[in-house]
Write a protein that holds these residues in place. Structure first.
Motif, PDB file in Angstrom:
ATOM      1  N   VAL A 267       0.994  -1.122   0.371  1.00 18.67           N
ATOM      2  CA  VAL A 267       0.570  -0.171  -0.414  1.00 18.67           C
ATOM      3  C   VAL A 267       0.817   1.060  -0.067  1.00 18.67           C
ATOM      4  CG1 VAL A 267      -1.870   0.947   1.305  1.00 18.67           C
ATOM      5  CG2 VAL A 267      -1.962  -1.494   1.242  1.00 18.67           C
ATOM      6  N   PRO A 268       1.060   1.873  -0.968  1.00 14.16           N
ATOM      7  CA  PRO A 268       1.520   3.200  -0.900  1.00 14.16           C
ATOM      8  C   PRO A 268       1.738   4.446  -0.659  1.00 14.16           C
ATOM      9  CG  PRO A 268       0.533   2.252  -2.896  1.00 14.16           C
ATOM     10  CD  PRO A 268      -0.330   1.607  -2.262  1.00 14.16           C
ATOM     11  N   THR A 269       2.118   5.235   0.390  1.00 14.32           N
ATOM     12  CA  THR A 269       1.233   6.126   1.111  1.00 14.32           C
ATOM     13  C   THR A 269       1.410   7.631   0.384  1.00 14.32           C
ATOM     14  OG1 THR A 269       3.288   6.285   2.727  1.00 14.32           O
ATOM     15  CG2 THR A 269       1.427   5.169   3.807  1.00 14.32           C
ATOM     16  N   VAL A 270       0.652   8.141   0.632  1.00 16.36           N
ATOM     17  CA  VAL A 270       0.692   9.657   0.417  1.00 16.36           C
ATOM     18  C   VAL A 270       0.717  10.633   1.378  1.00 16.36           C
ATOM     19  CG1 VAL A 270      -0.447   8.974  -1.746  1.00 16.36           C
ATOM     20  CG2 VAL A 270      -1.472  10.243   0.038  1.00 16.36           C
ATOM     21  N   ASP A 271       0.446  12.417   1.396  1.00 16.91           N
ATOM     22  CA  ASP A 271       1.453  13.325   2.221  1.00 16.91           C
ATOM     23  C   ASP A 271      -0.216  14.172   2.284  1.00 16.91           C
ATOM     24  OD1 ASP A 271       3.598  11.982   2.886  1.00 16.91           O
ATOM     25  OD2 ASP A 271       4.667  13.077   1.580  1.00 16.91           O
ATOM     26  N   SER A 272      -1.226  14.096   0.990  1.00 19.33           N
ATOM     27  CA  SER A 272      -2.300  14.948   1.374  1.00 19.33           C
ATOM     28  C   SER A 272      -3.452  14.401   1.085  1.00 19.33           C
ATOM     29  CB  SER A 272      -1.985  15.746   0.798  1.00 19.33           C
ATOM     30  OG  SER A 272      -1.600  15.455  -0.599  1.00 19.33           O
ATOM     31  N   SER A 273      -4.619  15.097   0.918  1.00 19.79           N
ATOM     32  CA  SER A 273      -5.395  14.741   1.035  1.00 19.79           C
ATOM     33  C   SER A 273      -5.706  14.536  -1.088  1.00 19.79           C
ATOM     34  CB  SER A 273      -6.565  15.290   1.363  1.00 19.79           C
ATOM     35  OG  SER A 273      -7.196  16.715   1.639  1.00 19.79           O
ATOM     36  N   GLN A 275      -3.752  13.953  -2.700  1.00 23.65           N
ATOM     37  CA  GLN A 275      -2.692  13.195  -3.645  1.00 23.65           C
ATOM     38  C   GLN A 275      -3.564  12.363  -3.435  1.00 23.65           C
ATOM     39  OE1 GLN A 275       0.734  12.852  -1.389  1.00 23.65           O
ATOM     40  NE2 GLN A 275       2.164  11.554  -3.305  1.00 23.65           N
ATOM     41  N   GLY A 276      -4.339  12.422  -2.141  1.00 24.28           N
ATOM     42  CA  GLY A 276      -4.734  10.509  -2.290  1.00 24.28           C
ATOM     43  C   GLY A 276      -5.827  10.331  -3.337  1.00 24.28           C
ATOM     44  N   ILE A 277      -6.594  11.337  -3.399  1.00 25.41           N
ATOM     45  CA  ILE A 277      -8.034  11.064  -4.043  1.00 25.41           C
ATOM     46  C   ILE A 277      -7.288  11.284  -5.645  1.00 25.41           C
ATOM     47  CG2 ILE A 277      -9.037  11.765  -2.278  1.00 25.41           C
ATOM     48  CD1 ILE A 277     -10.540  14.716  -4.497  1.00 25.41           C
ATOM     49  N   ASP A 278      -6.118  12.012  -6.168  1.00 26.72           N
ATOM     50  CA  ASP A 278      -5.622  11.631  -7.368  1.00 26.72           C
ATOM     51  C   ASP A 278      -5.431  10.876  -8.009  1.00 26.72           C
ATOM     52  OD1 ASP A 278      -6.036  14.646  -7.826  1.00 26.72           O
ATOM     53  OD2 ASP A 278      -4.124  15.428  -7.324  1.00 26.72           O
ATOM     54  N   VAL A 279      -4.435  10.048  -6.615  1.00 21.99           N
ATOM     55  CA  VAL A 279      -3.398   8.638  -7.183  1.00 21.99           C
ATOM     56  C   VAL A 279      -5.176   7.640  -6.695  1.00 21.99           C
ATOM     57  CG1 VAL A 279      -2.343   7.947  -4.850  1.00 21.99           C
ATOM     58  CG2 VAL A 279      -1.905   7.346  -7.351  1.00 21.99           C
ATOM     59  N   ALA A 280      -5.679   7.090  -6.388  1.00 18.21           N
ATOM     60  CA  ALA A 280      -7.027   6.228  -6.400  1.00 18.21           C
ATOM     61  C   ALA A 280      -7.165   7.160  -7.431  1.00 18.21           C
ATOM     62  CB  ALA A 280      -7.654   6.851  -4.452  1.00 18.21           C
ATOM     63  N   GLN A 281      -7.448   8.598  -8.074  1.00 18.00           N
ATOM     64  CA  GLN A 281      -8.469   7.902  -9.301  1.00 18.00           C
ATOM     65  C   GLN A 281      -7.488   7.394 -10.537  1.00 18.00           C
ATOM     66  OE1 GLN A 281     -11.913   9.790  -9.781  1.00 18.00           O
ATOM     67  NE2 GLN A 281     -11.907   8.440 -11.948  1.00 18.00           N
ATOM     68  N   ALA A 282      -6.210   7.427 -10.267  1.00 15.95           N
ATOM     69  CA  ALA A 282      -5.504   6.976 -11.925  1.00 15.95           C
ATOM     70  C   ALA A 282      -5.098   5.487 -11.466  1.00 15.95           C
ATOM     71  CB  ALA A 282      -3.811   7.855 -11.294  1.00 15.95           C
ATOM     72  N   ALA A 430       1.698  10.655 -10.217  1.00 14.12           N
ATOM     73  CA  ALA A 430       2.800   9.634 -11.190  1.00 14.12           C
ATOM     74  C   ALA A 430       3.898   9.461  -9.929  1.00 14.12           C
ATOM     75  CB  ALA A 430       3.106  10.689 -12.072  1.00 14.12           C
ATOM     76  N   ALA A 431       3.706   9.772  -9.210  1.00 14.56           N
ATOM     77  CA  ALA A 431       5.347   9.206  -7.694  1.00 14.56           C
ATOM     78  C   ALA A 431       4.164   7.947  -7.220  1.00 14.56           C
ATOM     79  CB  ALA A 431       5.571  10.515  -6.896  1.00 14.56           C
ATOM     80  N   THR A 432       2.743   8.059  -6.305  1.00 19.18           N
ATOM     81  CA  THR A 432       2.759   7.711  -6.088  1.00 19.18           C
ATOM     82  C   THR A 432       2.329   5.961  -6.781  1.00 19.18           C
ATOM     83  OG1 THR A 432       1.366   9.107  -5.161  1.00 19.18           O
ATOM     84  CG2 THR A 432       1.095   6.976  -4.026  1.00 19.18           C
ATOM     85  N   LEU A 433       2.062   6.371  -8.313  1.00 19.81           N
ATOM     86  CA  LEU A 433       1.415   5.002  -9.016  1.00 19.81           C
ATOM     87  C   LEU A 433       3.039   4.182  -9.047  1.00 19.81           C
ATOM     88  CD1 LEU A 433      -0.398   6.776 -12.375  1.00 19.81           C
ATOM     89  CD2 LEU A 433      -0.816   5.080 -10.704  1.00 19.81           C
ATOM     90  N   ALA A 434       3.692   5.356  -9.679  1.00 18.17           N
ATOM     91  CA  ALA A 434       5.790   4.449  -9.507  1.00 18.17           C
ATOM     92  C   ALA A 434       6.052   3.817  -8.072  1.00 18.17           C
ATOM     93  CB  ALA A 434       6.435   5.686  -9.738  1.00 18.17           C
TER      94      ALA A 434
END
Lengths: 450, 450
Positions: A267-273, A275-282, A430-434
């Motif tokens: 499970v990748p972690t994110v630093d802001s809300s 970023q969370g909804i962006d990467v979840a959408q991706a 994209a970094a979280t996708l990576a």
């Protein structure tokens, strides 16, 4: 314990429903008007109707799967017992004043009653949940009907954070499959919620907001076991324990341990809300990345530097593009721009979409992030990108800025891209996708080997 | 060298003006239609009119203070010489293909010609500048007319980043005093630009975007010398040197050295373009913070934890509130919420504004950040906060979410608050205010002692 009565009820009772605007029992009823099933206001001291629904004097008269409790904390255990006797299987408890306020005995009484009657309780101390696809807006916050159906589920420890993320999705032109504020988690905790939405056909990705939990291992094991991609926004980097304990009755976990733990379980972690909804959408848009290599295409160099810088700082790889890709890029570019990775086209150009397509098709690239400042005369490459992510098996994050018409943004989203409104947001997604690709590369390889 | 001809011209020539939509020489003319003074399209191969202005065959016929050059790189030195002979004092050079592409000799020729004729050149390799208050939109990017007048100047090394920040300001409902993309900085570099906008009455705060500069000390000395508050977005945390050099012809500086250097000279650094425009807006709105102590008021605990966590991680202090403040807070709060710092009101409440006012007036607090998820029945505390920052001498950042009506947001802004659309952005802006306050606390004390 099934969560169907809680999250997929056929009928609802609002206990403590009120005709006074602003009160929880009024706002909750107002939001539930969109539900396509019986919604009964319950209040022994009221008669007449509320939003065209006649009041019932007790929950027993209401015949509901789900009870939404708009009553003070002290009354909750008794009301829950009534609900249990009336056959209610799920409840939302808005009231605060339980473990988060030091009232552990009251919360224990709530949990004991709920368990005894087999009631799944969301909360206490939550602002509720939404399932827009079911027309189910079980929150007391006005305006939640603006959250349209989508394919990401937000499962948050804090109802406030859940709502902040949901309204942010609205501002970004996106919908949600679900938004859940777990609150104090008296008897419905993260694992049960993650499993429930993993099995929800409308949910293609899950984003968690976690302040701390007594059962971190249970959550991590669940995240690893489910098929739906999960990302986590873990809060508690600094010592905010005293305040956090006063919130949902749990000590915040060690941020570093949480982050390492989540990654260990995929499970990748994110630093802001956002970023969370962006990467979840991706992740929901798909396809899922299979490694940590990101191709960057930019129409303006400065934002491209920002993107490349943030990607590297977050541990993503920027591979050299294959000779074939470089050849294609060279055909379209005048030669003075930077045609490695990032690819810098100098300005938007008619062949911009073809350049993105070449990079997305590159065998060394697991995800693509694009930045283009919109110029009205040149437009966005909506046609070239339509279906490109699915065709190439490479997820595409499209970051943009400028005076972009809504219809061009919608066309990009419908074509399978995840649209973000700044170079930094594009880079962070994209970094979280990576990271996701890196964590799941072995799993993907193992599946192939079988 | 005065920059008046560049940034405050009375008349403008667009050299290379074109009747073909999409070409630089067309888009630049289109954006300059708003300028309240003569704008002459110059093109020896064209006749007739462009946007109702007759073409001139040469810049000598145009009688302009400022020349906007929409010509290829190779033609720039000769055209600049013509401009110089025609009495032009400022020029914008859009073309790329100079130092950023390894063409150092061509850039040297440009600089030599400009210096010889006393022409202040913005660029080359820039997308231009805006001064909305003067109706001056000297950019070729469509849609820039949507940038309204405001009180922040964006001075960016990259025109692309400058435009990204400007359009982001539009999305946030804010205007700008100026937006400048410096590009390759052939003879107008950061120090001259910072000095110019320091003396501009419309500019109350400056945000820099810096990738790298040959004269870091000059920039830092200038930032310390000017009266206008300055913040800097420094890019180049990772090794992106090869790409960055290909951009504006300068090696990116060491991020850590830059950050330390800026702080030593009183300039807080930020990590994203949105953080830059948020904190610049807060510094422009004023008053300026005089120390690192932040008071936090939240109507929802979860976002409050996010805010407190990010503030502490960024080095801000969250002081204990004075007894008087705690007494006022206790009067308004039911007792179960967290009434230290952060102050958590549980939900928005009628007295929410008075709670914020008490914290803003606290002698231990240098800046306030508020988070409130909007509930339509309860509204935002626009009346209580109107003028509060000015009265208390404490800057106020108001972070919000939800379905907030634009008029309530406008009322908060007009009342002196800086409005942000997420808990993270509110925290990041307030943390940077705290850094500003810490860096300038001694200076403020020294001035008082004098």
């Amino acid at each position: 314990m099934s969560l169907d009565a809680l999250f997929d009820p056929e009928s609802i009772a609002v206990v403590g429903a009120s005709t006074t605007p602003g009160k929880l029992g009024h706002e909750a009823m107002a939001n539930l008007r969109r539900f396509d099933g019986p919604v009964t206001p319950v209040n022994p001291n009221a008669d007449g109707e509320l939003f065209d629904r006649p009041f019932a004097a007790s929950v027993a008269e209401a015949d509901a799967d789900l009870a939404v409790l708009c009553v003070p904390a002290g009354a909750v255990p008794d009301v829950l017992a009534e609900c249990g006797e009336a056959g209610v299987g799920g409840a939302v408890v808005y009231a605060g004043g339980f473990a988060e306020a030091g009232e552990d005995d009251l919360q224990a009484a709530l949990a004991e009653t709920a368990d005894a009657h087999g009631i799944s309780v969301l909360g206490p101390n939550t602002s509720g949940f939404l399932r827009p696809g079911a027309g189910l807006y079980a929150s007391f916050v006005g305006g939640v009907e603006r959250v349209d159906p989508g394919d990401v589920a937000v499962l948050a420890q804090s109802g406030g954070v859940a709502h902040a993320m949901a309204f942010r999705a609205v501002r970004e032109g996106r919908g949600l499959a679900a938004m859940v504020g777990l609150g104090n988690r008296a008897n419905v905790d993260f694992p049960a919620a993650v499993e429930y939405f993993d099995s929800d056909p409308a949910t293609d990705a899950i984003v968690l907001h976690v302040e701390g939990t007594d059962d971190a291992r249970g959550l991590l094991e669940t995240c690893r076991a489910v098929e739906t991609p999960v990302v986590a926004y873990t809060v508690g980097r600094e010592d905010v324990d005293a305040f956090a304990e006063s919130h949902t009755g749990a000590l915040t976990g060690s941020y570093v341990l949480y982050e390492a733990g989540f990654r260990q379980y995929g499970v990748p972690t994110v630093d802001s809300s956002i970023q969370g909804i962006d990467v979840a959408q991706a992740l929901a848009a798909g396809p899922l990345p299979e490694g940590p290599n990101v191709g960057v295409v930019t129409a303006q160099a400065g934002p491209g530097i920002i993107v490349a810088d943030r990607l590297r700082a977050a541990g993503a790889e920027l591979p050299t593009l294959s000779e074939a890709t470089q050849g294609t890029v060279d055909e379209h570019l005048p030669g003075i721009t930077y045609a490695e990775n990032p690819v810098d086209t100098g300005r938007p150009m008619p062949a911009f979409g073809e350049v993105v397509a070449a990079v997305a098709a590159d065998e060394h690239v697991d995800a693509v992030v694009v930045y283009e400042l919109y110029e009205p005369g040149l437009g966005l490459p909506t046609e070239a990108l339509d279906g490109l992510a699915a065709e190439t098996g490479t997820p595409i994050v499209f970051a943009t800025g400028g005076d972009v018409p809504d219809e061009e943004l919608a066309a990009l989203s419908e074509g399978g891209c995840t649209v973000c409104f700044s170079p930094e947001r594009g880079a962070d997604a994209a970094a979280t996708l990576a990271t996701y690709g890196r964590l799941h590369a072995n799993a993907a390889a193992t599946e192939v080997d079988r």
